[in-house]
Motif scaffolding. Structure first.
Motif, PDB file in Angstrom:
ATOM      1  N   ALA A   1       0.787  -1.092   0.246  1.00  0.00           N
ATOM      2  CA  ALA A   1       0.065   0.011  -0.057  1.00  0.00           C
ATOM      3  C   ALA A   1       0.926   1.284  -0.190  1.00  0.00           C
ATOM      4  O   ALA A   1       0.744   2.254  -0.887  1.00  0.00           O
ATOM      5  CB  ALA A   1      -0.916  -0.063   1.145  1.00  0.00           C
ATOM      6  N   GLU A   2       1.787   1.305   0.737  1.00  0.00           N
ATOM      7  CA  GLU A   2       2.733   2.547   0.830  1.00  0.00           C
ATOM      8  C   GLU A   2       3.422   2.554  -0.612  1.00  0.00           C
ATOM      9  O   GLU A   2       3.708   3.732  -0.772  1.00  0.00           O
ATOM     10  CB  GLU A   2       3.663   2.303   1.841  1.00  0.00           C
ATOM     11  N   ASP A   3       3.815   1.337  -1.191  1.00  0.00           N
ATOM     12  CA  ASP A   3       4.518   1.604  -2.455  1.00  0.00           C
ATOM     13  C   ASP A   3       3.804   2.384  -3.516  1.00  0.00           C
ATOM     14  O   ASP A   3       4.147   3.178  -4.552  1.00  0.00           O
ATOM     15  CB  ASP A   3       4.940   0.307  -2.991  1.00  0.00           C
ATOM     16  N   LYS A   4       2.247   1.947  -3.283  1.00  0.00           N
ATOM     17  CA  LYS A   4       1.367   2.849  -4.235  1.00  0.00           C
ATOM     18  C   LYS A   4       1.195   4.052  -3.836  1.00  0.00           C
ATOM     19  O   LYS A   4       0.135   4.768  -4.473  1.00  0.00           O
ATOM     20  CB  LYS A   4       0.056   1.981  -4.284  1.00  0.00           C
ATOM     21  N   GLY A   5       1.411   4.477  -2.593  1.00  0.00           N
ATOM     22  CA  GLY A   5       1.383   5.996  -2.308  1.00  0.00           C
ATOM     23  C   GLY A   5      -0.039   6.223  -1.202  1.00  0.00           C
ATOM     24  O   GLY A   5      -0.437   7.261  -1.149  1.00  0.00           O
ATOM     25  N   LEU A   6      -0.175   5.152  -0.766  1.00  0.00           N
ATOM     26  CA  LEU A   6      -1.469   5.093   0.053  1.00  0.00           C
ATOM     27  C   LEU A   6      -1.098   5.498   1.707  1.00  0.00           C
ATOM     28  O   LEU A   6       0.081   5.183   2.135  1.00  0.00           O
ATOM     29  CB  LEU A   6      -2.119   3.754   0.392  1.00  0.00           C
ATOM     30  N   ARG A   7      -1.823   6.352   2.332  1.00  0.00           N
ATOM     31  CA  ARG A   7      -1.691   6.792   3.801  1.00  0.00           C
ATOM     32  C   ARG A   7      -2.206   5.469   4.522  1.00  0.00           C
ATOM     33  O   ARG A   7      -3.382   5.390   4.619  1.00  0.00           O
ATOM     34  CB  ARG A   7      -2.063   7.998   3.975  1.00  0.00           C
ATOM     35  N   CYS A   8      -1.488   4.649   5.353  1.00  0.00           N
ATOM     36  CA  CYS A   8      -1.935   3.572   6.133  1.00  0.00           C
ATOM     37  C   CYS A   8      -2.023   3.856   7.647  1.00  0.00           C
ATOM     38  O   CYS A   8      -1.195   4.346   8.081  1.00  0.00           O
ATOM     39  CB  CYS A   8      -1.184   2.324   5.711  1.00  0.00           C
ATOM     40  N   THR A   9      -2.998   3.383   8.123  1.00  0.00           N
ATOM     41  CA  THR A   9      -3.461   3.456   9.665  1.00  0.00           C
ATOM     42  C   THR A   9      -3.817   2.151  10.027  1.00  0.00           C
ATOM     43  O   THR A   9      -4.830   1.523   9.643  1.00  0.00           O
ATOM     44  CB  THR A   9      -4.218   4.650   9.825  1.00  0.00           C
ATOM     45  N   LEU A  10      -3.453   1.652  11.281  1.00  0.00           N
ATOM     46  CA  LEU A  10      -3.795   0.337  11.725  1.00  0.00           C
ATOM     47  C   LEU A  10      -4.020   0.668  13.335  1.00  0.00           C
ATOM     48  O   LEU A  10      -3.187   1.276  14.073  1.00  0.00           O
ATOM     49  CB  LEU A  10      -2.869  -0.879  11.711  1.00  0.00           C
ATOM     50  N   GLN A  11      -5.250   0.336  13.968  1.00  0.00           N
ATOM     51  CA  GLN A  11      -5.666   0.795  15.206  1.00  0.00           C
ATOM     52  C   GLN A  11      -6.226  -0.619  15.643  1.00  0.00           C
ATOM     53  O   GLN A  11      -7.386  -0.787  14.990  1.00  0.00           O
ATOM     54  CB  GLN A  11      -6.445   1.808  15.452  1.00  0.00           C
ATOM     55  N   SER A  12      -5.557  -1.321  16.591  1.00  0.00           N
ATOM     56  CA  SER A  12      -6.165  -2.660  16.946  1.00  0.00           C
ATOM     57  C   SER A  12      -6.082  -2.967  18.292  1.00  0.00           C
ATOM     58  O   SER A  12      -4.851  -2.879  18.911  1.00  0.00           O
ATOM     59  CB  SER A  12      -5.483  -3.721  16.032  1.00  0.00           C
ATOM     60  N   GLN A  13      -7.064  -3.375  18.820  1.00  0.00           N
ATOM     61  CA  GLN A  13      -6.907  -3.774  20.519  1.00  0.00           C
ATOM     62  C   GLN A  13      -6.347  -4.994  20.373  1.00  0.00           C
ATOM     63  O   GLN A  13      -6.655  -6.068  19.588  1.00  0.00           O
ATOM     64  CB  GLN A  13      -8.287  -3.847  21.007  1.00  0.00           C
ATOM     65  N   PRO A  14      -5.323  -5.511  21.412  1.00  0.00           N
ATOM     66  CA  PRO A  14      -5.009  -6.434  21.392  1.00  0.00           C
ATOM     67  C   PRO A  14      -5.643  -7.749  22.041  1.00  0.00           C
ATOM     68  O   PRO A  14      -6.729  -7.427  22.864  1.00  0.00           O
ATOM     69  CB  PRO A  14      -3.606  -6.560  22.563  1.00  0.00           C
ATOM     70  N   ASP A  15      -5.317  -9.025  22.034  1.00  0.00           N
ATOM     71  CA  ASP A  15      -5.959 -10.146  22.707  1.00  0.00           C
ATOM     72  C   ASP A  15      -7.578 -10.122  22.542  1.00  0.00           C
ATOM     73  O   ASP A  15      -8.359 -10.312  23.457  1.00  0.00           O
ATOM     74  CB  ASP A  15      -5.604 -10.166  24.341  1.00  0.00           C
TER      75      ASP A  15
ATOM     76  N   LEU B   1      -9.734  -2.249  14.812  1.00  0.00           N
ATOM     77  CA  LEU B   1     -10.271  -3.515  15.364  1.00  0.00           C
ATOM     78  C   LEU B   1     -10.513  -3.181  16.852  1.00  0.00           C
ATOM     79  O   LEU B   1      -9.454  -2.902  17.565  1.00  0.00           O
ATOM     80  CB  LEU B   1      -9.317  -4.826  15.313  1.00  0.00           C
ATOM     81  N   GLN B   2     -11.728  -3.105  17.352  1.00  0.00           N
ATOM     82  CA  GLN B   2     -11.962  -2.903  18.644  1.00  0.00           C
ATOM     83  C   GLN B   2     -13.222  -3.676  19.228  1.00  0.00           C
ATOM     84  O   GLN B   2     -13.795  -4.419  18.250  1.00  0.00           O
ATOM     85  CB  GLN B   2     -12.336  -1.502  18.587  1.00  0.00           C
ATOM     86  N   THR B   3     -13.181  -3.751  20.465  1.00  0.00           N
ATOM     87  CA  THR B   3     -14.153  -4.610  21.155  1.00  0.00           C
ATOM     88  C   THR B   3     -15.442  -3.740  21.412  1.00  0.00           C
ATOM     89  O   THR B   3     -15.326  -2.578  21.891  1.00  0.00           O
ATOM     90  CB  THR B   3     -13.700  -5.344  22.318  1.00  0.00           C
ATOM     91  N   THR B   4     -16.648  -4.454  21.580  1.00  0.00           N
ATOM     92  CA  THR B   4     -17.893  -3.684  21.771  1.00  0.00           C
ATOM     93  C   THR B   4     -18.276  -4.594  23.152  1.00  0.00           C
ATOM     94  O   THR B   4     -18.026  -5.835  23.060  1.00  0.00           O
ATOM     95  CB  THR B   4     -18.782  -3.575  20.832  1.00  0.00           C
ATOM     96  N   PRO B   5     -19.597  -4.274  23.592  1.00  0.00           N
ATOM     97  CA  PRO B   5     -20.055  -5.090  24.650  1.00  0.00           C
ATOM     98  C   PRO B   5     -20.762  -6.422  24.235  1.00  0.00           C
ATOM     99  O   PRO B   5     -20.636  -7.396  24.849  1.00  0.00           O
ATOM    100  CB  PRO B   5     -21.339  -4.153  25.254  1.00  0.00           C
ATOM    101  N   ASP B   6     -20.905  -6.313  22.899  1.00  0.00           N
ATOM    102  CA  ASP B   6     -21.467  -7.469  22.263  1.00  0.00           C
ATOM    103  C   ASP B   6     -20.753  -8.236  21.275  1.00  0.00           C
ATOM    104  O   ASP B   6     -21.044  -9.399  21.097  1.00  0.00           O
ATOM    105  CB  ASP B   6     -22.966  -7.213  21.741  1.00  0.00           C
ATOM    106  N   HIS B   7     -19.831  -7.541  20.427  1.00  0.00           N
ATOM    107  CA  HIS B   7     -19.082  -7.998  19.302  1.00  0.00           C
ATOM    108  C   HIS B   7     -17.625  -7.541  19.266  1.00  0.00           C
ATOM    109  O   HIS B   7     -17.283  -6.450  20.017  1.00  0.00           O
ATOM    110  CB  HIS B   7     -19.779  -7.549  18.059  1.00  0.00           C
ATOM    111  N   HIS B   8     -16.861  -8.068  18.535  1.00  0.00           N
ATOM    112  CA  HIS B   8     -15.624  -7.598  18.191  1.00  0.00           C
ATOM    113  C   HIS B   8     -16.028  -6.763  16.731  1.00  0.00           C
ATOM    114  O   HIS B   8     -16.284  -7.538  15.779  1.00  0.00           O
ATOM    115  CB  HIS B   8     -14.274  -8.417  17.894  1.00  0.00           C
TER     116      HIS B   8
END
Length: 451
Positions: A320-334, A369-376
């Motif tokens: 993605a970066e080679d194509k010039g896209l600005r990438c962001t990852l936000q992920s809760q662990p476990d 990727l984040q968690t909610t009371p009922d789902h991920h």
């Protein structure tokens, strides 16, 4: 907790039973009231008949003696005989009651009957009586007390009120039990429908069928599911057979192309086309297998969704970066789910690869990727061209491609998102395309792993 529809049904049944019971008791009350009044009138008629016979035989002297004799033991009777000067000759009273007036002064005593009886109040009690002027201007009053009748009717009203409350409570109880029984059967069918909605066509209601309408409905639903399952199985077998049977000769043809001499360019083009066709068949087989396993928990194991997401993102972020896209990852662990690690990775790869393919330099690509009371909740968002409005509903169907893809020279067969949908259904994840101002957002709600 009882459903609102159960309470409505119970209340309706209780109200219907109460209304019908009140109508029946009202008719019974009127009948008893009429019978008691008629009995009082009959007793009054008997008195009048006796006095009439005495008067016909011996006139006023015999009538006076009879009234005097009767007055000595009368408790619920009102008797009075007066002369023309309103002087008491005999009876239980000393003065004429003001609430009743003698009638028909010209009528003879022989014509006298209880049909002319009047209801009146005297000394705080209700009476049913007849008052007449006899020949010679003698005034006669014969009356029977209505107190026993009123007391009987009052007791009957109290009994009816108590019975109404009992019937209302019984109606509510019976209605609740009947409604719960019906709702239990409906809930049983709804549970089956929920299982089928998740893709489990093998789901069936346990136990024998009851010999009623619900049992017949369950039998029909089972027959329908059997038919659908057979048709679905036949379709999958056909797809698998076609893919397998065609992929094998294509592989053989590729091997034989290596033997072609003198036309390397043509041989290379043919091999590329065959590889492309084989990939199509592989994708179709993957989709078919995922759809066939939909709704079943077999083969699913605890998976760290956070770790799989990070691994796939690390693999595609450099592209993605080679194509010039600005990438962001936000992920809760476990964040853990029950799934197939390879299928989840393949699905994420398809989504990210699809976003990179359609993106342009300067566009952004983010994965959350984040968690909610009922789902991920897993959300992939890009600011690329997005989907044409007329393709949003068919985006996850097989071989769906936008016309502009061919104009831009973007390769593909429209199977990537179809595979994403099949894998999501395999894991019980809810797949949606939220409305956004620009680009495309894909959202997946994963069931949490219960321990």
């Amino acid at each position: 907790m009882i459903a609102r529809s159960t309470l409505k049904l119970a209340a309706t049944m209780a109200l219907a039973i109460s209304i019908l019971s009140l109508l029946a008791m009202g008719l019974q009350y009127r009948l008893v009231e009429s019978r008691l009044t008629e009995a009082t009138k009959a007793a009054l008629s008997a008195d009048l008949a006796g006095y009439s016979a005495l008067y016909q035989q011996r006139r006023i002297i015999a009538l006076r003696q009879a009234i005097d004799f009767r007055s000595a033991s009368a408790t619920d009777e009102l008797l009075l005989l007066q002369d023309r000067n309103q002087k008491r000759l005999a009876g239980t009273e000393t003065v004429w009651p003001q609430a009743i007036t003698p009638r028909d002064p010209t009528a003879s005593y022989a014509d006298f009957s209880s049909d002319a009886a009047q209801r009146f109040t005297h000394q705080g009690r209700d009476w049913l009586g007849v008052a007449r002027i006899l020949p010679g201007d003698f005034s006669l009053l014969v009356a029977r007390s209505l107190t026993p009748v009123d007391a009987t009717l009052a007791s009957l009203r109290k009994g009816m009120a108590a019975l109404s409350l009992i019937l209302l409570a019984a109606g509510a109880l019976i209605g609740t039990l009947a409604a719960k029984s019906v709702m239990t059967r409906i809930t049983r069918l709804n549970g089956l429908a929920d299982q089928v909605a998740t893709g489990d066509l093998t789901a069936r209601l346990p136990g024998p069928r009851s010999p009623d309408e619900f049992g017949l409905l369950e039998t029909h639903v089972h027959a329908m599911l059997d038919r659908i399952e057979n048709l679905n199985r036949a379709t999958h077998r056909l797809s698998d057979t076609i893919a397998h049977e065609l992929r094998t000769p294509l592989n053989r043809m590729m091997q034989k192309l290596a033997q072609i001499e003198g036309q390397p360019a043509l041989a290379a083009d043919l091999r590329a086309e065959m590889r492309n066709a084989i990939r199509v068949f592989d994708s179709l087989l993957d989709i078919s297998r995922a759809e066939a396993d939909q709704g079943s928990g077999g083969g699913l194991l605890p998976v760290d969704l956070s770790a799989v997401t990070a691994e796939v993102w690390d693999l595609y972020e450099p592209l993605a970066e080679d194509k010039g896209l600005r990438c962001t990852l936000q992920s809760q662990p476990d964040l853990h789910i029950l799934g197939d690690r390879n299928l989840i990775a393949q699905m994420l790869a398809n989504l990210i690869d699809n976003a990179i393919k359609y993106g342009a330099p300067g566009d952004s690509l983010s994965l959350t990727l984040q968690t909610t009371p009922d789902h991920h909740r897993l959300t992939l968002t890009d600011t690329g061209p997005g989907l044409p409005p007329d393709l949003r509903d068919a985006a996850f169907e097989r071989f769906t491609r936008a016309p502009r893809d061919k104009d831009r020279g973007i390769q593909g067969h429209g199977l990537g998102l179809a595979l994403v949908r099949a894998i999501a259904a395999r894991h019980g994840a809810k797949l949606t395309l939220p409305e956004v101002a620009q680009g495309l957002t894909v959202e997946l709600l994963w069931p949490k792993l219960t321990t």
